[in-house]
Each structure stands twice: as C-alpha cells, then as structure tokens.
Design a protein around this motif. Structure first.
Motif, PDB file in Angstrom:
ATOM      1  N   ALA A   1       0.569  -7.304   5.328  1.00  0.00           N
ATOM      2  CA  ALA A   1      -0.234  -7.051   4.135  1.00  0.00           C
ATOM      3  C   ALA A   1       0.507  -7.515   2.893  1.00  0.00           C
ATOM      4  N   GLY A   2       1.809  -7.277   2.840  1.00  0.00           N
ATOM      5  CA  GLY A   2       2.611  -7.710   1.699  1.00  0.00           C
ATOM      6  C   GLY A   2       2.633  -9.217   1.566  1.00  0.00           C
ATOM      7  N   GLU A   3       2.685  -9.926   2.695  1.00  0.00           N
ATOM      8  CA  GLU A   3       2.682 -11.388   2.669  1.00  0.00           C
ATOM      9  C   GLU A   3       1.360 -11.917   2.141  1.00  0.00           C
ATOM     10  N   VAL A   4       0.255 -11.325   2.545  1.00  0.00           N
ATOM     11  CA  VAL A   4      -1.063 -11.758   2.076  1.00  0.00           C
ATOM     12  C   VAL A   4      -1.211 -11.490   0.586  1.00  0.00           C
ATOM     13  N   ILE A   5      -0.763 -10.331   0.141  1.00  0.00           N
ATOM     14  CA  ILE A   5      -0.842 -10.001  -1.280  1.00  0.00           C
ATOM     15  C   ILE A   5       0.011 -10.952  -2.101  1.00  0.00           C
ATOM     16  N   GLU A   6       1.188 -11.300  -1.606  1.00  0.00           N
ATOM     17  CA  GLU A   6       2.062 -12.229  -2.315  1.00  0.00           C
ATOM     18  C   GLU A   6       1.427 -13.611  -2.418  1.00  0.00           C
ATOM     19  N   GLN A   7       0.808 -14.086  -1.347  1.00  0.00           N
ATOM     20  CA  GLN A   7       0.133 -15.387  -1.380  1.00  0.00           C
ATOM     21  C   GLN A   7      -1.021 -15.378  -2.379  1.00  0.00           C
TER      22      GLN A   7
ATOM     23  N   MET B   1       0.820  -1.182   0.000  1.00  0.00           N
ATOM     24  CA  MET B   1       0.000   0.000   0.000  1.00  0.00           C
ATOM     25  C   MET B   1       0.861   1.241   0.000  1.00  0.00           C
ATOM     26  N   VAL B   2       1.849   1.278   0.854  1.00  0.00           N
ATOM     27  CA  VAL B   2       2.687   2.460   0.980  1.00  0.00           C
ATOM     28  C   VAL B   2       3.437   2.718  -0.322  1.00  0.00           C
ATOM     29  N   ASP B   3       4.003   1.662  -0.905  1.00  0.00           N
ATOM     30  CA  ASP B   3       4.767   1.836  -2.133  1.00  0.00           C
ATOM     31  C   ASP B   3       3.883   2.256  -3.301  1.00  0.00           C
ATOM     32  N   SER B   4       2.682   1.718  -3.389  1.00  0.00           N
ATOM     33  CA  SER B   4       1.807   2.056  -4.506  1.00  0.00           C
ATOM     34  C   SER B   4       1.315   3.504  -4.431  1.00  0.00           C
ATOM     35  N   LEU B   5       1.277   4.065  -3.251  1.00  0.00           N
ATOM     36  CA  LEU B   5       0.842   5.459  -3.100  1.00  0.00           C
ATOM     37  C   LEU B   5       1.995   6.445  -3.143  1.00  0.00           C
ATOM     38  N   GLY B   6       3.225   5.970  -3.107  1.00  0.00           N
ATOM     39  CA  GLY B   6       4.363   6.866  -3.205  1.00  0.00           C
ATOM     40  C   GLY B   6       5.077   7.132  -1.906  1.00  0.00           C
ATOM     41  N   GLY B   7       4.943   6.281  -0.937  1.00  0.00           N
ATOM     42  CA  GLY B   7       5.668   6.436   0.312  1.00  0.00           C
ATOM     43  C   GLY B   7       4.789   6.875   1.455  1.00  0.00           C
TER      44      GLY B   7
END
Length: 60
Positions: free
Chosen positions: A35-41, A1-7
C-alpha cells in the motif's frame, strides 16, 4: 494507513468499533508495504503533473 491512524493498536481499535475482525500486527505490516508503494507512486505522479501544470501556467 497504520501510521496515519496512530499504530496497529488504534487500527484494531477502529476495526473493532466497526464490528470487524481485528488484524495481527505482523499482517498489518505485510499489507502496509504494498500500500505504501502504491501511495508513493501516486504521490510522485501527482507532483509531476502539478509541476508541469505550474510551468505551463507560468509560460502563458
């Protein structure tokens, strides 16, 4: 989420625009890991399903 919004700065900017409380950078990092782990799965499972569908379509 943070990376997709720009930090974290832009995440907090978006939250303040929505009149929500901002989140500290440290807490954003802590919340981002699970959240990143869930998205990756989910992405891995989705890719596996798409690959098996493609194989089935080729065979028929």
């Amino acid at each position: 989420m943070v990376d997709s919004l720009g930090g974290p700065y832009r995440v907090n900017n978006m939250l303040s625009t929505l009149h929500l409380k901002t989140i500290s950078d440290a807490n954003l990092k802590i919340m981002g890991q699970p959240a990143g782990e869930v998205i990756e799965q989910f992405a891995t499972e989705s890719a596996r399903i798409a690959a098996s569908d493609a194989i089935l379509n080729e065979m028929t």
